[in-house]
Design a protein around this motif. Structure first.
Motif, mmCIF file in Angstrom:
data_model
loop_
_atom_site.group_PDB
_atom_site.id
_atom_site.type_symbol
_atom_site.label_atom_id
_atom_site.label_comp_id
_atom_site.label_asym_id
_atom_site.label_seq_id
_atom_site.Cartn_x
_atom_site.Cartn_y
_atom_site.Cartn_z
ATOM 1 N N ASP A 192 0.846 -1.188 0.000
ATOM 2 C CA ASP A 192 0.000 0.000 0.000
ATOM 3 C C ASP A 192 0.878 1.233 0.000
ATOM 4 N N GLY A 193 0.424 2.285 -0.716
ATOM 5 C CA GLY A 193 1.188 3.513 -0.735
ATOM 6 C C GLY A 193 1.303 4.112 0.652
ATOM 7 N N MET A 194 0.172 4.253 1.350
ATOM 8 C CA MET A 194 0.168 4.739 2.724
ATOM 9 C C MET A 194 -0.755 3.882 3.569
ATOM 10 N N ASN A 195 -2.025 4.000 3.384
ATOM 11 C CA ASN A 195 -3.143 3.384 4.097
ATOM 12 C C ASN A 195 -3.599 4.282 5.239
ATOM 13 N N LEU A 196 -4.616 5.080 4.936
ATOM 14 C CA LEU A 196 -5.151 6.019 5.911
ATOM 15 C C LEU A 196 -6.060 5.348 6.931
ATOM 16 N N VAL A 197 -6.554 4.142 6.636
ATOM 17 C CA VAL A 197 -7.372 3.419 7.608
ATOM 18 C C VAL A 197 -6.569 3.180 8.885
ATOM 19 N N ILE A 245 -2.802 -3.798 14.227
ATOM 20 C CA ILE A 245 -1.959 -4.795 13.555
ATOM 21 C C ILE A 245 -1.786 -4.320 12.120
ATOM 22 N N LEU A 246 -0.544 -4.083 11.715
ATOM 23 C CA LEU A 246 -0.268 -3.368 10.473
ATOM 24 C C LEU A 246 0.735 -4.124 9.612
ATOM 25 N N SER A 247 0.455 -4.187 8.329
ATOM 26 C CA SER A 247 1.382 -4.789 7.374
ATOM 27 C C SER A 247 2.683 -3.998 7.306
ATOM 28 N N GLN A 248 3.787 -4.719 7.304
ATOM 29 C CA GLN A 248 5.086 -4.058 7.158
ATOM 30 C C GLN A 248 5.257 -3.466 5.768
ATOM 31 N N PHE A 249 4.382 -3.821 4.828
ATOM 32 C CA PHE A 249 4.474 -3.330 3.455
ATOM 33 C C PHE A 249 3.499 -2.196 3.169
ATOM 34 N N ALA A 250 2.819 -1.689 4.193
ATOM 35 C CA ALA A 250 2.023 -0.462 4.045
ATOM 36 C C ALA A 250 2.936 0.727 4.275
ATOM 37 N N GLY A 251 2.731 1.789 3.505
ATOM 38 C CA GLY A 251 3.542 2.977 3.706
ATOM 39 C C GLY A 251 3.446 3.508 5.121
#
Length: 455
Positions: free
Chosen positions: A363-368, A385-391
């Motif tokens: 994801d570029g950023m992920n505002l959620v 809990i957040l993906s390490q590949f989200a901006g």
């Protein structure tokens, strides 16, 4: 002062009460857009024979100008190159990328049509801010038609390394088109460095620091993470938490913890992996049976793209399988809905949740993720809990970071979140909250426009 002209693929229609309708870009820019601004783009309508002449609407002194697309333009520009070539490529999904030369030609044609419609409305001293992957060639098209003013571009989705980008046949053409801008913005420093490396390798232009030196132009590249109106969203969440809607949700949980995910139904979001991660939680940690409910909101999108149709069928199957395996007569562990939920209601749902699951594959950023943090009650916050590949992971490192390709990692993070002490939850949330309240939507806009003014 120079007028700001915003150009995006879709233009948010002004509401009768003023302002614009909610949407990712609209929400980010609405506090920055001021009377006198021109916002231009596609109307969202597909017509038999578009006139090419813009239609106009006004909202609180802001002019919204839109043009229609023909069905052929829509198929080639939007469904074809933008969403079947660029979207999967820039999300590292080469196996899903479909490229046809006629689609790329249609992409260039529509960008040319945008330039033709926009040129008569421009003033010499306008500053133009172009948004996202649909409109990469627009600056070049405007330069060819004689506009010499400042033009900036911001990419809301990821950028990719050279080894991935070179799989796209017209990659060099797109890189040269990006170099027709004065400022090019990215969500993270990683995306910025990948762009500079690609420019160095594929264009023949020199790279000096964070600038690409072309024939007669210096293109400044910046990392400018997008944010939210954190204080405003926190207020909405606090108000929404007391509504009858959220009380109905709480009553339905019967004291169980709520894990929530909310996004568009898109293959970049890692939804099958997330469903499997929840299933692994229930199979590996049976102590959580009847003590947790997961709510997945996945609003339907791009339903005319085949890959999205396949994804929806897969999620329907997985949801049925999980509930068939683990449900009891008074407990359905997974609640899955594909209709849109109003942003005010989402804010209340986030505040009521013990876990926020934001695990995109890329994801570029992920505002959620930022909205979930802003919505929490600091006295009793939930766990992100957040993906390490989200901006967003670049800023929100105190979340529980996971590799979204590993369902067991998701399951283990959910277990940790459910077992986490309130002291640790408060400590983590305090750090995340500072980050979300520091990097706001207003800051994002100011950083980019200041860079463009200085170009």
């Amino acid at each position: 002062m120079a007028r700001l002209v915003i150009v995006s693929n879709r233009v948010p229609p002004p509401r009768a009460t003023g302002g614009v309708s909610a949407g990712g870009l609209a929400v980010a820019l609405q506090s920055f857009v001021e009377p006198g601004t021109l916002w231009f783009g596609w109307s969202g309508r597909v017509t038999e024979k578009p006139s090419g002449k813009p239609g106009f609407a006004d909202g609180q002194g802001v002019t919204y100008a839109t043009i229609d697309l023909s069905s052929e333009d829509y198929d080639r520009f939007y469904v074809g190159f933008a969403n079947s070539s660029l979207w999967p490529l820039l999300h590292f999904r080469l196996g899903l990328m479909r490229y046809r030369r006629e689609d790329f030609e249609g992409y260039l044609v529509v960008n040319g049509n945008f330039a033709d419609a926009l040129m008569p409305m421009l003033r010499d001293d306008d500053m133009i801010w172009v948004h996202d992957y649909h409109l990469i060639p627009l600056a070049l098209a405007l330069r060819e038609r004689g506009f010499n003013g400042r033009i900036g571009f911001f990419l809301h989705i990821p950028f990719v390394p050279a080894s991935v980008l070179e799989a796209l046949p017209p990659a060099r053409d797109l890189l040269r088109a990006l170099c027709a801008y004065d400022v090019v913005g990215f969500q993270t420093h990683t995306h910025l460095e990948d762009f500079l490396d690609c420019a160095r390798r594929f264009t023949g232009f020199a790279v000096e620091g964070q600038e690409v030196v072309t024939n007669g132009r210096r293109v400044r590249a910046i990392a400018d993470p997008i944010g939210i109106d954190a204080a405003g969203f926190a207020r909405v969440a606090a108000r929404s938490a007391g509504t009858a809607y959220i009380q109905r949700v709480r009553d339905s949980l019967i004291g169980r913890a709520l894990a929530i995910s909310a996004e568009r139904l898109d293959y970049s979001k890692g939804l099958p992996n997330r469903f499997e991660g929840f299933a692994r939680l229930l199979s590996r940690f049976p102590q959580h049976h009847r003590h947790i409910s997961m709510l997945q909101i996945a609003a339907r999108s791009r339903e005319d793209v085949a890959e999205y149709q396949v994804l929806r069928r897969e999620l329907d199957r997985l949801a049925g399988d999980i509930n068939g395996r683990f449900s009891q007569f008074d407990w359905v562990p997974l609640r899955y809905m594909t209709q849109t939920v109003a942003r005010t209601k989402l804010a209340g749902l986030f505040r009521a949740a013990r876990i926020g699951l934001v695990t995109p594959l890329r994801d570029g950023m992920n505002l959620v993720a930022k909205e979930f943090v802003a919505a929490q009650d600091p006295a009793d916050p939930g766990v992100l809990i957040l993906s390490q590949f989200a901006g967003a992971a670049e800023e929100l490192s105190d979340a529980l970071l996971v590799n979204p390709y590993d369902p067991d990692a998701i399951a283990e993070a959910m277990h940790v979140a459910l077992e986490m002490s309130i002291d640790e939850r408060r400590e983590r949330h305090a750090v995340l909250r500072r980050a979300v309240f520091d990097v706001t939507a207003a800051r994002y806009c100011n950083v980019f426009v200041d860079a463009l003014r200085g170009a």
